[in-house]
Design a protein around this motif. Structure first.
Motif, PDB file in Angstrom:
ATOM      1  N   ASN A   6       4.227  10.263   9.096  1.00 31.76           N
ATOM      2  CA  ASN A   6       3.891  10.285  10.527  1.00 31.76           C
ATOM      3  C   ASN A   6       5.141  10.299  11.398  1.00 31.76           C
ATOM      4  OD1 ASN A   6       1.140  10.353  10.151  1.00 31.76           O
ATOM      5  ND2 ASN A   6       0.845   8.162  10.449  1.00 31.76           N
ATOM      6  N   ILE A   7       6.143   9.535  11.005  1.00 30.15           N
ATOM      7  CA  ILE A   7       7.394   9.484  11.766  1.00 30.15           C
ATOM      8  C   ILE A   7       8.090  10.846  11.707  1.00 30.15           C
ATOM      9  CG2 ILE A   7       9.675   8.413  11.918  1.00 30.15           C
ATOM     10  CD1 ILE A   7       8.285   5.857  10.726  1.00 30.15           C
ATOM     11  N   VAL A   8       8.125  11.430  10.526  1.00 30.02           N
ATOM     12  CA  VAL A   8       8.752  12.753  10.368  1.00 30.02           C
ATOM     13  C   VAL A   8       7.991  13.808  11.179  1.00 30.02           C
ATOM     14  CG1 VAL A   8       9.261  14.590   8.690  1.00 30.02           C
ATOM     15  CG2 VAL A   8       9.792  12.207   8.138  1.00 30.02           C
ATOM     16  N   ASP A  54       0.883  -1.158   0.000  1.00 26.32           N
ATOM     17  CA  ASP A  54       0.000   0.000   0.000  1.00 26.32           C
ATOM     18  C   ASP A  54       0.926   1.214   0.000  1.00 26.32           C
ATOM     19  OD1 ASP A  54      -1.660   2.141   0.575  1.00 26.32           O
ATOM     20  OD2 ASP A  54      -2.612   1.201   2.307  1.00 26.32           O
ATOM     21  N   VAL A  55       1.178   1.762  -1.189  1.00 21.10           N
ATOM     22  CA  VAL A  55       2.143   2.854  -1.330  1.00 21.10           C
ATOM     23  C   VAL A  55       1.700   4.081  -0.528  1.00 21.10           C
ATOM     24  CG1 VAL A  55       3.264   4.422  -2.963  1.00 21.10           C
ATOM     25  CG2 VAL A  55       2.942   2.023  -3.571  1.00 21.10           C
ATOM     26  N   VAL A  56       0.410   4.396  -0.573  1.00 21.97           N
ATOM     27  CA  VAL A  56      -0.110   5.549   0.174  1.00 21.97           C
ATOM     28  C   VAL A  56       0.091   5.316   1.682  1.00 21.97           C
ATOM     29  CG1 VAL A  56      -2.177   6.886   0.742  1.00 21.97           C
ATOM     30  CG2 VAL A  56      -1.736   6.209  -1.624  1.00 21.97           C
ATOM     31  N   GLY A  57      -0.203   4.117   2.141  1.00 21.10           N
ATOM     32  CA  GLY A  57      -0.008   3.792   3.556  1.00 21.10           C
ATOM     33  C   GLY A  57       1.449   3.880   3.964  1.00 21.10           C
ATOM     34  N   LEU A  58       2.354   3.436   3.085  1.00 18.39           N
ATOM     35  CA  LEU A  58       3.784   3.495   3.369  1.00 18.39           C
ATOM     36  C   LEU A  58       4.251   4.950   3.442  1.00 18.39           C
ATOM     37  CD1 LEU A  58       6.413   1.929   3.805  1.00 18.39           C
ATOM     38  CD2 LEU A  58       6.695   1.877   1.314  1.00 18.39           C
ATOM     39  N   GLN A  59       3.796   5.756   2.492  1.00 11.60           N
ATOM     40  CA  GLN A  59       4.166   7.175   2.479  1.00 11.60           C
ATOM     41  C   GLN A  59       3.626   7.872   3.732  1.00 11.60           C
ATOM     42  OE1 GLN A  59       2.332  10.258   1.972  1.00 11.60           O
ATOM     43  NE2 GLN A  59       4.223  11.423   1.902  1.00 11.60           N
ATOM     44  N   THR A  94       5.363  -0.427  12.746  1.00 17.83           N
ATOM     45  CA  THR A  94       4.133  -0.222  13.525  1.00 17.83           C
ATOM     46  C   THR A  94       3.129   0.633  12.770  1.00 17.83           C
ATOM     47  OG1 THR A  94       5.374  -0.409  15.588  1.00 17.83           O
ATOM     48  CG2 THR A  94       3.228   0.665  15.717  1.00 17.83           C
ATOM     49  N   HIS A  95       3.586   1.768  12.243  1.00 12.93           N
ATOM     50  CA  HIS A  95       2.673   2.663  11.508  1.00 12.93           C
ATOM     51  C   HIS A  95       2.094   1.966  10.274  1.00 12.93           C
ATOM     52  CE1 HIS A  95       2.979   6.454  13.652  1.00 12.93           C
ATOM     53  NE2 HIS A  95       4.283   6.302  13.742  1.00 12.93           N
ATOM     54  N   TYR A  96       2.950   1.265   9.543  1.00  9.17           N
ATOM     55  CA  TYR A  96       2.479   0.617   8.303  1.00  9.17           C
ATOM     56  C   TYR A  96       1.448  -0.458   8.600  1.00  9.17           C
ATOM     57  CZ  TYR A  96       2.452  -1.501   3.688  1.00  9.17           C
ATOM     58  OH  TYR A  96       2.055  -2.004   2.477  1.00  9.17           O
ATOM     59  N   GLN A  97       1.655  -1.208   9.679  1.00 10.73           N
ATOM     60  CA  GLN A  97       0.671  -2.232  10.068  1.00 10.73           C
ATOM     61  C   GLN A  97      -0.676  -1.598  10.384  1.00 10.73           C
ATOM     62  OE1 GLN A  97       2.625  -4.335  13.228  1.00 10.73           O
ATOM     63  NE2 GLN A  97       3.413  -5.908  11.849  1.00 10.73           N
TER      64      GLN A  97
END
Length: 157
Positions: free
Chosen positions: A49-51, A39-44, A152-155
């Motif tokens: 979110n981390i940044v 999921d490219v949008v989810g990965l981005q 964690t965020h990607y999951q």
């Protein structure tokens, strides 16, 4: 925005960057092979979110009147470029060129971001995520934190 002083290690790296602006010696590169659907949008969004969460990933380094200083930007847009390798040539050779380009491209310490992301699709369900961070904003220890948070965020997406 407040002007934050540079630590001794920041000053050292900043001076080296002034002397050798095109060096990639202080770039930290991470490369993750991901198999399966992405999921490219989810990965981005996960990277964004981390940044958003970590001030250090939004830092830029500016030259003041007497000395350099750090400014933490309120927001930094992360662009996850997606490249699909569509070639008969060796995937490893093409991938190697993309890796080298991602790592060797200099960062602009005054503009930022000091983080670069690239997703390369090597085959139908095989990708490589390349992350490059300047050592001014990350180190080996923070690399592990970044990867843990990314998982964690990607999951969650």
């Amino acid at each position: 925005a407040h002007r934050l002083p540079l630590s001794a290690s920041h000053k050292h790296l900043w001076v080296l960057h002034q002397l050798y602006p095109n060096t990639s010696a202080y770039h930290i590169a991470l490369s993750l092979e991901i198999k399966g659907k992405i999921d490219v949008v989810g990965l981005q969004k996960s990277i964004q979110n981390i940044v958003n969460r970590h001030d250090s990933l939004r830092m830029i380094f500016l030259q003041g009147e007497n000395q350099p200083y750090i400014k933490v930007l309120p927001a930094v847009e992360i662009d996850l470029s997606v490249i699909r390798i569509d070639t008969e040539a060796s995937v490893d050779k093409v991938l190697g060129r993309y890796r080298t380009m991602a790592v060797k491209t200099p960062f602009d310490l005054e503009k930022g971001p000091l983080l670069r992301t690239q997703l390369i699709q090597k085959a139908e369900s095989c990708y490589e995520l390349i992350l490059v961070l300047h050592h001014l904003i990350a180190d080996g220890w923070s690399r592990g934190i970044f990867l843990g948070e990314l998982a964690t965020h990607y999951q969650n997406y």
